[in-house]
Motif scaffolding. Structure first.
Motif, PDB file in Angstrom:
ATOM      1  N   LEU A  32     -14.333   5.965  -3.136  1.00  0.00           N
ATOM      2  CA  LEU A  32     -14.351   5.687  -1.861  1.00  0.00           C
ATOM      3  C   LEU A  32     -13.579   4.267  -1.574  1.00  0.00           C
ATOM      4  O   LEU A  32     -12.907   4.406  -0.558  1.00  0.00           O
ATOM      5  CB  LEU A  32     -16.050   5.597  -1.592  1.00  0.00           C
ATOM      6  N   THR A  33     -13.734   3.501  -2.365  1.00  0.00           N
ATOM      7  CA  THR A  33     -13.083   2.216  -2.091  1.00  0.00           C
ATOM      8  C   THR A  33     -11.657   2.313  -2.298  1.00  0.00           C
ATOM      9  O   THR A  33     -10.945   1.664  -1.315  1.00  0.00           O
ATOM     10  CB  THR A  33     -13.573   0.901  -3.177  1.00  0.00           C
ATOM     11  N   SER A  34     -11.181   3.142  -3.145  1.00  0.00           N
ATOM     12  CA  SER A  34      -9.795   3.310  -3.400  1.00  0.00           C
ATOM     13  C   SER A  34      -9.344   4.012  -2.205  1.00  0.00           C
ATOM     14  O   SER A  34      -8.110   3.650  -1.942  1.00  0.00           O
ATOM     15  CB  SER A  34      -9.659   3.804  -4.848  1.00  0.00           C
ATOM     16  N   ILE A  35      -9.668   5.081  -1.855  1.00  0.00           N
ATOM     17  CA  ILE A  35      -9.247   5.984  -1.007  1.00  0.00           C
ATOM     18  C   ILE A  35      -9.125   5.213   0.511  1.00  0.00           C
ATOM     19  O   ILE A  35      -7.978   5.259   1.292  1.00  0.00           O
ATOM     20  CB  ILE A  35      -9.670   7.409  -0.743  1.00  0.00           C
ATOM     21  N   ASN A  36     -10.064   4.556   0.824  1.00  0.00           N
ATOM     22  CA  ASN A  36     -10.062   3.918   2.131  1.00  0.00           C
ATOM     23  C   ASN A  36      -9.037   2.713   2.014  1.00  0.00           C
ATOM     24  O   ASN A  36      -8.416   2.369   3.178  1.00  0.00           O
ATOM     25  CB  ASN A  36     -11.239   3.410   2.397  1.00  0.00           C
ATOM     26  N   SER A  37      -9.018   2.055   0.899  1.00  0.00           N
ATOM     27  CA  SER A  37      -7.803   0.902   0.706  1.00  0.00           C
ATOM     28  C   SER A  37      -6.552   1.466   0.893  1.00  0.00           C
ATOM     29  O   SER A  37      -5.697   0.956   1.737  1.00  0.00           O
ATOM     30  CB  SER A  37      -8.161   0.247  -0.609  1.00  0.00           C
ATOM     31  N   ILE A  38      -6.244   2.658   0.251  1.00  0.00           N
ATOM     32  CA  ILE A  38      -5.103   3.243   0.385  1.00  0.00           C
ATOM     33  C   ILE A  38      -4.700   3.806   1.926  1.00  0.00           C
ATOM     34  O   ILE A  38      -3.746   3.413   2.337  1.00  0.00           O
ATOM     35  CB  ILE A  38      -4.844   4.308  -0.624  1.00  0.00           C
ATOM     36  N   THR A  39      -5.567   4.304   2.572  1.00  0.00           N
ATOM     37  CA  THR A  39      -5.409   4.572   3.945  1.00  0.00           C
ATOM     38  C   THR A  39      -5.246   3.713   4.723  1.00  0.00           C
ATOM     39  O   THR A  39      -4.432   3.667   5.691  1.00  0.00           O
ATOM     40  CB  THR A  39      -6.754   5.549   4.182  1.00  0.00           C
ATOM     41  N   LEU A  40      -6.057   2.699   4.576  1.00  0.00           N
ATOM     42  CA  LEU A  40      -5.787   1.620   5.592  1.00  0.00           C
ATOM     43  C   LEU A  40      -4.552   0.769   5.536  1.00  0.00           C
ATOM     44  O   LEU A  40      -3.963   0.437   6.289  1.00  0.00           O
ATOM     45  CB  LEU A  40      -6.948   0.453   5.336  1.00  0.00           C
ATOM     46  N   THR A  41      -3.973   0.733   4.263  1.00  0.00           N
ATOM     47  CA  THR A  41      -2.685   0.242   3.824  1.00  0.00           C
ATOM     48  C   THR A  41      -1.617   0.823   4.538  1.00  0.00           C
ATOM     49  O   THR A  41      -0.728   0.256   5.235  1.00  0.00           O
ATOM     50  CB  THR A  41      -2.625   0.019   2.417  1.00  0.00           C
ATOM     51  N   ALA A  42      -1.789   2.216   4.209  1.00  0.00           N
ATOM     52  CA  ALA A  42      -0.738   3.215   4.876  1.00  0.00           C
ATOM     53  C   ALA A  42      -0.471   3.214   6.268  1.00  0.00           C
ATOM     54  O   ALA A  42       0.431   3.255   6.981  1.00  0.00           O
ATOM     55  CB  ALA A  42      -0.911   4.548   4.116  1.00  0.00           C
ATOM     56  N   HIS A  80     -18.808  10.112   1.867  1.00  0.00           N
ATOM     57  CA  HIS A  80     -19.096   9.576   0.399  1.00  0.00           C
ATOM     58  C   HIS A  80     -19.681   8.204   0.422  1.00  0.00           C
ATOM     59  O   HIS A  80     -20.714   7.908  -0.477  1.00  0.00           O
ATOM     60  CB  HIS A  80     -17.698   9.600  -0.178  1.00  0.00           C
ATOM     61  N   GLY A  81     -19.690   7.625   1.428  1.00  0.00           N
ATOM     62  CA  GLY A  81     -20.646   6.233   1.560  1.00  0.00           C
ATOM     63  C   GLY A  81     -21.588   6.652   2.086  1.00  0.00           C
ATOM     64  O   GLY A  81     -22.856   6.080   1.565  1.00  0.00           O
ATOM     65  N   GLY A  82     -22.121   7.729   2.815  1.00  0.00           N
ATOM     66  CA  GLY A  82     -23.243   8.225   3.213  1.00  0.00           C
ATOM     67  C   GLY A  82     -24.004   9.135   2.148  1.00  0.00           C
ATOM     68  O   GLY A  82     -24.995   9.304   2.448  1.00  0.00           O
ATOM     69  N   GLN A  83     -22.953   9.594   1.265  1.00  0.00           N
ATOM     70  CA  GLN A  83     -23.622  10.510   0.055  1.00  0.00           C
ATOM     71  C   GLN A  83     -24.064  11.794   0.596  1.00  0.00           C
ATOM     72  O   GLN A  83     -25.470  11.947   0.592  1.00  0.00           O
ATOM     73  CB  GLN A  83     -24.299   9.816  -0.680  1.00  0.00           C
ATOM     74  N   VAL A  84     -23.247  12.230   1.491  1.00  0.00           N
ATOM     75  CA  VAL A  84     -23.909  13.693   2.163  1.00  0.00           C
ATOM     76  C   VAL A  84     -24.326  14.708   1.214  1.00  0.00           C
ATOM     77  O   VAL A  84     -25.047  15.444   1.148  1.00  0.00           O
ATOM     78  CB  VAL A  84     -23.157  14.143   3.199  1.00  0.00           C
ATOM     79  N   GLY A  85     -23.556  14.722   0.227  1.00  0.00           N
ATOM     80  CA  GLY A  85     -23.689  15.855  -0.918  1.00  0.00           C
ATOM     81  C   GLY A  85     -24.808  15.444  -1.668  1.00  0.00           C
ATOM     82  O   GLY A  85     -25.593  16.310  -2.019  1.00  0.00           O
TER      83      GLY A  85
END
Length: 421
Positions: free
Chosen positions: A118-128, A341-346
């Motif tokens: 979650l942290t990695s994907i959000n960081s990559i997306t915001l950077t892009a 994924h932060g709310g852990q819907v799964g």
């Protein structure tokens, strides 16, 4: 002390010359110490049993003679346990304890996966997204090409990571392992109780083995090939138990008062099954369907938004639409990923499915006892009623009030059976 004087112990045929010796012998006094007894009293000796050596050996070895003695009538020999069955149950307990540690460790690992991804994907997306905006403000040339290319590659990487993450659902995997550790702990305690207060036999070994295999199938450890479907077509309760078998509970069966069962208790259990099926299980299946629909929508939206953002960043500088698409889609993708994924819907979906399975297990357990016509083969009624009440978070009086109000109001009763979930 009583003194006995021995006199004239030497015959008269001795020679007279040995008068000295005769006087010494005649003066010998023998003193015997004996306890003084009161007048009219007598010595009392303990009563000895008439059991012989052979009978005693037979009693100690558990062999029953054809002649029933009074001792055997007063002290019946307990039911013997199978030593091999006990040894096998201990081996199963060791395997179950190992399963608990395995599922616990892997559950923690997969929970860390969820947080890190979650942290990695959000960081990559915001950077892009930021690089796309900077590229749109650039003057052109090599810097613009480098920024556009970097943002596009980051969006594509985020899309691939999202596809994998949404496929395996790390939060749901962690919840599966937590549930598996919980049920394996419960199985360990059940086997321990059987060994401690019961008389284990081969049937207990088969039953414990079947429960272990059922749990292994319900909550697999590997991901490839045997992973549970994270987006099933139909929401069904989780099943982690082996087929229930009707068998007499050791030490609690017998013919005294129908083994604790009567018509009132049977009616109470049938009413509980009705409430569980109509209210508790149905409600959690309904919530599970909603959580599954939300999770599907989020799982599709996240990668789709990052893919659109990658397309927009590739054409940054060729028009305002490209910049808007690259920046806004990336920001929305971050929000969607945080919710999923932060709310852990799964994990929420798996929790609803597991709770519905718990009520399904209770329903099958009650029905298996009610279907057994012989009261001696059922689980003891008083103990079973107490277990049902505790599993539902109620006292015995609250459980009886629930069934009484449900039978009177019928469908108008909106009270759930469980107070725990």
């Amino acid at each position: 002390m009583a003194s006995i004087r021995a006199s004239n112990v030497v015959p008269s045929s001795f020679p007279s010359s040995s008068s000295r010796c005769r006087r010494e012998i005649m003066t010998v006094r023998a003193t015997i110490n004996m306890p003084k007894l009161r007048n009219g009293s007598s010595l009392s000796l303990p009563k000895l049993t008439t059991i012989g050596l052979v009978e005693e050996l037979q009693l100690r070895s558990g062999y029953k003679n054809t002649t029933t003695t009074q001792f055997e009538k007063l002290s019946p020999s307990p039911k013997a346990s199978d030593p091999m069955a006990i040894e096998k149950l201990y081996a199963i307990m060791e395997a179950v304890a190992d399963r608990v540690e395995m599922h616990k460790n892997i559950g923690e690992q997969r929970n860390n996966w969820n947080n890190l991804l979650l942290t990695s994907i959000n960081s990559i997306t915001l950077t892009a997204s930021l690089m796309t905006g900077v590229a749109a403000m650039g003057a052109g040339g090599a810097p613009l090409v480098a920024l556009k290319l970097s943002s596009t590659l980051l969006y594509l990487a985020a899309t691939g990571m999202l596809l994998v993450t949404n496929k395996i659902q790390p939060s749901q995997l962690a919840e599966e392992q937590r549930n598996a550790a919980r049920w394996f702990k419960q199985l360990y305690e059940e086997i321990h109780t059987t060994v401690s207060i019961g008389a284990p036999n081969s049937n207990d070994v088969k039953e414990a083995t079947a429960k272990v295999i059922a749990l292994d199938r319900a909550y697999p450890l590997p991901l490839l090939g045997v992973m549970l479907k994270k987006f099933p077509k139909a929401v069904e309760p989780a099943v982690w138990w082996a087929p229930l078998q009707n068998r007499k509970t050791k030490g609690l069966g017998g013919r005294n008062n129908g083994n604790g069962w009567n018509g009132e208790l049977e009616g109470e259990m049938r009413e509980i099954v009705t409430v569980l099926n109509r209210k508790d299980k149905e409600d959690y299946l309904r919530l599970g369907k909603k959580a599954l629909k939300l999770n599907k929508a989020l799982a599709i939206s996240g990668p789709l938004l990052t893919a659109l953002a990658a397309f927009g960043s590739a054409f940054a500088g060729r028009g305002p639409w490209a910049v808007v698409l690259g920046v806004v889609a990336g920001a929305l993708s971050t929000v969607v990923n945080a919710i999923e994924h932060g709310g852990q819907v799964g994990m929420v979906f798996e929790m609803y499915r597991s709770n519905a399975g718990f009520f399904e297990l209770m329903q099958e357990s009650i029905e298996s006892n009610l279907e057994e016509r012989e009261g001696e083969r059922r689980e003891n009624g008083e103990l079973f009623e107490m277990k049902v009440a505790l599993q539902l978070g109620r006292s015995l009086s609250e459980l009886r009030d629930l069934t009484a109000s449900s039978s009177i109001k019928g469908e108008a009763n909106h009270e759930f059976a469980s107070k725990l979930f």
